[in-house]
Design an enzyme around this catalytic site. Structure first.
Site, PDB file in Angstrom:
ATOM      1  N   GLU A 175       8.475  15.640  17.035  1.00 29.31           N
ATOM      2  CA  GLU A 175       8.971  15.549  15.650  1.00 29.31           C
ATOM      3  C   GLU A 175       8.266  16.604  14.805  1.00 29.31           C
ATOM      4  OE1 GLU A 175       7.928  12.044  13.289  1.00 29.31           O
ATOM      5  OE2 GLU A 175      10.009  12.017  12.597  1.00 29.31           O
ATOM      6  N   GLU A 194      -0.915   7.399   0.121  1.00 27.36           N
ATOM      7  CA  GLU A 194      -1.945   7.989  -0.743  1.00 27.36           C
ATOM      8  C   GLU A 194      -1.559   9.386  -1.235  1.00 27.36           C
ATOM      9  OE1 GLU A 194      -2.149   7.301   2.404  1.00 27.36           O
ATOM     10  OE2 GLU A 194      -3.373   8.722   3.545  1.00 27.36           O
ATOM     11  N   LYS A 218       0.868  -1.185   0.000  1.00 28.38           N
ATOM     12  CA  LYS A 218       0.000   0.000   0.000  1.00 28.38           C
ATOM     13  C   LYS A 218       0.904   1.233   0.000  1.00 28.38           C
ATOM     14  CE  LYS A 218      -1.741   2.870   2.878  1.00 28.38           C
ATOM     15  NZ  LYS A 218      -1.725   4.116   2.096  1.00 28.38           N
ATOM     16  N   CYS A 220      13.152  10.582   8.464  1.00 31.09           N
ATOM     17  CA  CYS A 220      13.268  10.098   9.833  1.00 31.09           C
ATOM     18  C   CYS A 220      14.731  10.103  10.282  1.00 31.09           C
ATOM     19  CB  CYS A 220      12.656   8.720   9.991  1.00 31.09           C
ATOM     20  SG  CYS A 220      13.532   7.445   9.102  1.00 31.09           S
TER      21      CYS A 220
END
Lengths: 141, 484
Positions: B384, B178, B175, B283
């Site tokens: 973050e 999106e 997946k 990250c």
């Protein structure tokens, strides 16, 4: 405009080779150069190979580390405007071809130094410069 | 103008999702819609799982060397279409084109590493564990695996998982994010051309419904995820509830320590890349710059100067050092963090809030932003931000930096710049993060080493790629045998 990173240096090299290739192709198709067909065929073959070498070098060596900025390298001294060979006489064609090749030798020499931290890349650029030096020696009528 | 709509790739065919809900895919440099993505459904997932499950028995029987040959073909196809993949990636994600090229390179390196399956998947054996009794361990694929990918690395991250899953004999469902599904749509076109058996690799586009359907599906053996920490934790817990293997990589708050003996000029390009590469949406990005002792003033002066020299613009321009952030919503989130930093008393010494690019007025740009005199308790030192915002926390000693690192909760990466080996030893010995850079600003393990943090930066045991990934995708079967 500065050449400030790996991509812009290799991108300029690719553009330079395409310009060389275009000129050599047009020279090879100029009737006045018929006697030098094998010379220009050789230059065309080399330029095509150079483009592939540059693209492969870029693909295989681009990493985060290579994205670090580079200083003191500018495209202006290496930018050349060229006319198409069909509008030139044979002397003009040889002179322009020589200018393009000399420009390429200078560019690869300086670019190899700027990217010396990446030995694979630097080595490829040095080799391209060497090949052009051999081509320049062959460029005699 | 009708926008192209991304399709799912299931059972070797491009198929339309049965959803009626679609999202827009944006070009973040232009702020323009470029395509639409279906927000798929549980039925889409069921169809993909059924295809993957059907393909599994034959694929499992395919010799590993034969499976690897598909990857060799895939690598060649990726090399041939390298630039096209990189351009699509920059168009939908925004990062500088060289960063996209680097990402495609990393993607291919994972394919290359996965082709070592005939070595990496082997087991071991020992004769005579008792008199006349031999024991062996063999690694077996398990079935259908899935991965859920983030928006910051649409090319590379899915390939931390996909090639290893299939080369070990499993079948796979991806997946993509999106927000950036176009890169993998292109990649799956290439996969389609390579001719994998139907159902071995599949992709289902969508959002939360697709994720939940994957997490809950009884025929999926394991899930790999990369994204934000709250989602990583959610995925870890939900996979635990359904008995799946899981590796869920979360967020980060990476600290870059600069010791007084650091070679600042040599370090500067890598520091700029660390904090501003991918507009800080990595990250592994530096988030807190921690100069130790008297180095601070010189470091900050040079850091600001180098930051200002960086060109901001469209990632497709070779000169660009930093592109836009992913979306308008994310830009607003970053701007809110900057406001919070001001409100809590940090000194804003470079303000990127009002940055606007004259050629791309609708792009989602945030200018590089630097705060000085940030304290460990401030929000911008704890959470973050995932944007081009640097928090400078001045430290007196290395112990202060170690303490700062180990109290963030996140434990993804940490870097130190020094020439002193004793400092390096203390640093790597004491800090919690699992990826350490020494005079390196982005401590990114390559495909043959594991990728993943600790603490709140990773939930699960076995990390992405490296040697561990071959364990993640296989079950260790031990056979104890004797003959009369």
């Amino acid at each position: 405009m500065p050449l400030i990173n790996f991509g812009s240096i290799l991108g300029f090299a690719e553009g330079m080779e395409k310009q060389n290739l275009d000129f050599f192709l047009s020279a090879a198709n100029t009737p006045g150069c018929a006697a030098y067909q094998s010379l220009f065929d050789g230059l065309i073959k080399n330029s095509r190979k150079h483009i592939k070498d540059i693209q492969r070098t870029r693909r295989e060596n681009v990493t985060e580390m290579i994205l670090e900025s580079i200083e003191g390298f500018f495209r202006e001294p290496f930018v050349l405007e060229t006319k198409h060979a069909p509008g030139m006489d044979v002397d003009g064609i040889f002179k322009t071809a020589g200018t393009l090749i000399e420009r390429s030798i200078r560019y690869y020499g300086e670019a190899a130094v700027k990217l010396k931290g990446q030995s694979e890349v630097s080595g490829t650029l040095k080799n391209l410069g060497k090949k052009y030096k051999r081509d320049l020696d062959k460029l005699v009528k | 103008m009708t926008l192209p709509v991304i399709k799912n790739y299931i059972d070797g065919e491009w198929v339309e999702s049965n959803t009626e809900v679609f999202g827009d895919i944006m070009n973040p440099a232009l702020g323009e819609k470029i395509a639409q993505v279906p927000y798929g459904t549980k039925e889409d997932v069921d169809m993909a799982v059924a295809a993957a499950r059907k393909a599994y028995p034959e694929w499992r029987k395919t010799p590993p060397i034969t499976r690897a040959r598909y990857l060799f073909r895939l690598k060649e196809a990726f090399e041939e279409q390298f630039e096209e993949i990189a351009e699509i990636l920059t168009t939908e994600q925004g990062k500088a084109i060289d960063e996209s090229r680097g990402e495609v390179r990393r993607m291919i390196e994972n394919v290359e590493h996965a082709t070592g399956v005939t070595t990496m998947m082997t087991g071991y054996c020992l004769e005579d564990i008792a008199k006349g009794v031999d024991c062996s361990l063999q690694r077996q694929p398990m079935g259908v695996f899935a991965a859920i990918a983030p928006y910051n690395f649409p090319g590379m991250v899915p390939w931390w998982f996909l090639p290893y899953a299939i080369v070990t004999g499993n079948t796979f469902i991806l997946k993509p994010s999106e927000q950036v599904p176009m890169t993998q749509a292109k990649v799956f076109e290439i996969i389609d051309g390579v001719g994998f058996p139907e159902g071995v690799v599949n992709t289902v586009n969508g959002s939360r419904d697709v994720v939940n359907a994957l997490l809950d599906h009884p025929d999926i053996e394991g899930i790999s995820f990369v994204g934000a920490t709250p989602t990583a934790k959610y995925i870890y817990e939900r996979c635990g509830a359904t008995g799946k293997r899981v590796q869920a990589l979360g967020g980060a708050k990476n600290i870059v320590a600069i010791m007084p003996d650091a070679k600042i000029d040599a370090a500067m390009p890598s520091l700029i890349t660390s904090f501003f590469g991918c507009a800080g949406q990595r990250c592994l990005s530096g988030s807190i710059l921690a100069p130790v002792g008297e180095v601070a003033d010189e470091l900050i002066e040079k850091f600001i100067s180098s930051t200002k020299a960086m060109k901001i613009g469209s990632g497709l321009d070779e000169q660009t050092g930093m592109g836009p952030v992913i979306s308008g919503a994310h830009r607003d989130r970053i701007l809110a963090y900057i406001e919070k930093g001001i409100e809590e008393g940090a000194d804003l010494i470079l303000d990127g809030r009002d940055f606007s690019h004259p050629d791309f007025p609708n792009g989602y740009f945030v200018g590089p932003t630097i705060f000085d005199n940030v304290t460990p308790d401030m929000t911008i030192a704890k959470e973050e931000i995932f944007g081009p915002v640097v928090s400078i926390v001045r430290a007196k000693t290395l112990d202060d930096v170690v303490d700062l690192i180990n109290t963030r909760g996140f434990a993804n990466a940490a870097c130190v710049y020094t020439q002193n080996a004793a400092v390096v030893r203390q640093f790597k010995y004491q800090v919690n993060p699992a990826m350490i850079g020494v005079n390196i600003g982005i401590a990114a393990p390559m495909s043959f080493f594991p990728f993943g943090g600790s603490g709140n930066s990773m939930f699960g045991d076995l990390k992405g790629h490296g040697r561990e990934i071959f364990q993640f995708y296989t079950d260790a079967k031990v056979v104890i045998e004797r003959y009369f």
